[in-house]
Design an enzyme around this catalytic site. Structure first.
Site, short mmCIF file in Angstrom:
data_model
loop_
_atom_site.label_atom_id
_atom_site.label_comp_id
_atom_site.label_asym_id
_atom_site.label_seq_id
_atom_site.Cartn_x
_atom_site.Cartn_y
_atom_site.Cartn_z
N LYS A 142 1.84 -4.88 -2.27
CA LYS A 142 3.35 -5.05 -2.00
C LYS A 142 3.83 -6.28 -2.13
O LYS A 142 5.01 -6.64 -2.53
CB LYS A 142 3.86 -4.31 -0.71
N TYR A 179 3.43 2.50 -8.72
CA TYR A 179 3.20 2.25 -7.23
C TYR A 179 1.60 2.48 -7.00
O TYR A 179 0.89 1.85 -6.34
CB TYR A 179 4.25 3.05 -6.26
N SER A 201 -1.73 -1.72 0.37
CA SER A 201 -0.44 -2.23 0.61
C SER A 201 -0.39 -3.67 0.32
O SER A 201 0.77 -4.18 0.30
CB SER A 201 -0.12 -2.02 1.91
N TYR A 228 3.20 -3.75 9.48
CA TYR A 228 4.18 -2.57 9.76
C TYR A 228 4.47 -2.82 11.07
O TYR A 228 4.95 -3.68 11.92
CB TYR A 228 3.37 -1.39 9.49
N VAL A 248 -4.54 -0.21 3.65
CA VAL A 248 -5.44 0.40 4.23
C VAL A 248 -6.84 0.71 3.55
O VAL A 248 -7.94 1.47 3.90
CB VAL A 248 -4.79 2.16 4.28
#
Ligand code: GLN
Length: 319
Positions: free
Chosen positions: A81, A202, A78, A254, A272
């Protein structure tokens, strides 16, 4: 005398002291890895060794301090991102990007579909899966994977970054939840590109192989206002850096972003694969690697090490 000239509060006095403090941060992180478990929902990630831990911290004074497994390659997950959003801002502008994704934290898990279906058609923010996939749908119309890979290499100042084929295939095979997200976005009429192409890009970006040093470099470039401190070359516009770092602070971990903001207070992004990238304005880029994750999917060791370093050096932006 009315004024005395003092070191800014929280600044270490000499490189030996920095080394000692970051060494202690490393020990705090390494001890904490025992409390976490490696991600297993992407089968390839389950092969990681949860005891591994490393921290690489680089500052704008030119010092690099590294302990533990800092050369070990792992998938960025992530943290990509941030790269995706930076690319969208660079190539599509602020309005062209945020017409399609919001800027609000969710308080939900990174892969949640809940609010996307019940509260808002547009994803809440680009740091969760739904938002990153939406951003990728925008990018999918104007840029291909090779170009995104070049962008990632420049941002991380790391020409060795490659696609981890095993992780990519593992994700592509098991990524049904992300496919559900992309098709939900399509069903709502908000997705901006082809769903299969979007989710493939992605997955590829999540599967880039980085190490703690590349993450520290990424944080350092952001800490330096978007300019590569080694070449002087501007990579990201200043106003885009502010957006990236604001969203890292409010959404980067998050549904643990609030507590992380309180205890660490460094704009950061986790993945992760076990990485955390942190950026301290005009001071530090920090990369940690510790694949043992806590219940929120964030690196247990990484959080402990960053918390130690932040408190010992007074790096919390609200301190
Ligand atoms: N590739 C992962 C996923 O989409 C990334 C999640 C993460 O790092 N939190 O599930």
């Amino acid at each position: 005398m009315l004024f005395t000239c003092e070191q800014p509060e929280g600044q270490a006095r000499d490189p030996g002291e920095l080394e000692r403090i970051i060494g202690q941060a490393y020990e705090a992180g390494r001890a904490r890895t025992q409390t976490g478990t490696v991600a297993s929902y992407i089968p390839e990630l389950a092969k990681a060794d949860g005891r591994e831990f490393g921290i690489c911290a680089r500052n704008l004074a030119g010092e690099t301090i590294a302990f533990g497994d800092t050369e070990k390659r792992f998938s960025i997950q992530s943290i990509s991102k941030v790269l995706n959003l930076a690319a969208a801002l660079t190539f599509l502008g602020v309005r062209g990007t945020f017409a399609h994704v919001r800027m609000e934290p969710t308080g939900d898990a990174f892969n949640s579909i809940l609010k996307l279906d019940t509260v808002s058609d547009l994803p809440f923010n680009p740091m969760i899966n739904a938002g990153a996939i939406q951003v990728m749908s925008l990018l999918s119309n104007i840029i291909d994977f090779e170009q995104l890979l070049c962008f990632a290499r420049a941002f991380c100042m790391d020409e060795q970054i490659q696609l981890n084929e095993a992780v990519y295939h593992s994700e592509a095979e098991t990524g049904d939840r992300n496919r559900a997200i992309v098709y939900l976005l399509k069903s709502k009429g908000v997705l901006q590109g082809d769903p299969d192409k979007t989710v493939d890009l992605y997955f590829r970006m999540c599967s880039l192989n980085v190490n703690a040093r590349s993450l520290a470099n990424m944080g350092l470039l952001l800490a330096n206002g978007g300019v590569n401190p080694f070449t002087g070359q501007r990579m990201i516009q200043t106003d885009h850096v502010r957006i990236l770092r604001s969203l890292m602070l409010t959404c980067g971990l998050y549904d643990e972003s609030g507590a992380y903001g309180v205890w660490v207070g460094i704009p950061s992004k986790s993945g992760v694969g076990g990485g955390i990238m942190g950026s301290v304005t005009r001071q530090w880029g920090i990369g940690t690697y510790g694949p043992a994750l806590n219940e929120k999917g964030n690196s247990a060791g990484g959080i402990a090490a960053l918390r130690y370093m932040s408190q010992a050096l007074g790096l919390n932006i609200f301190a």
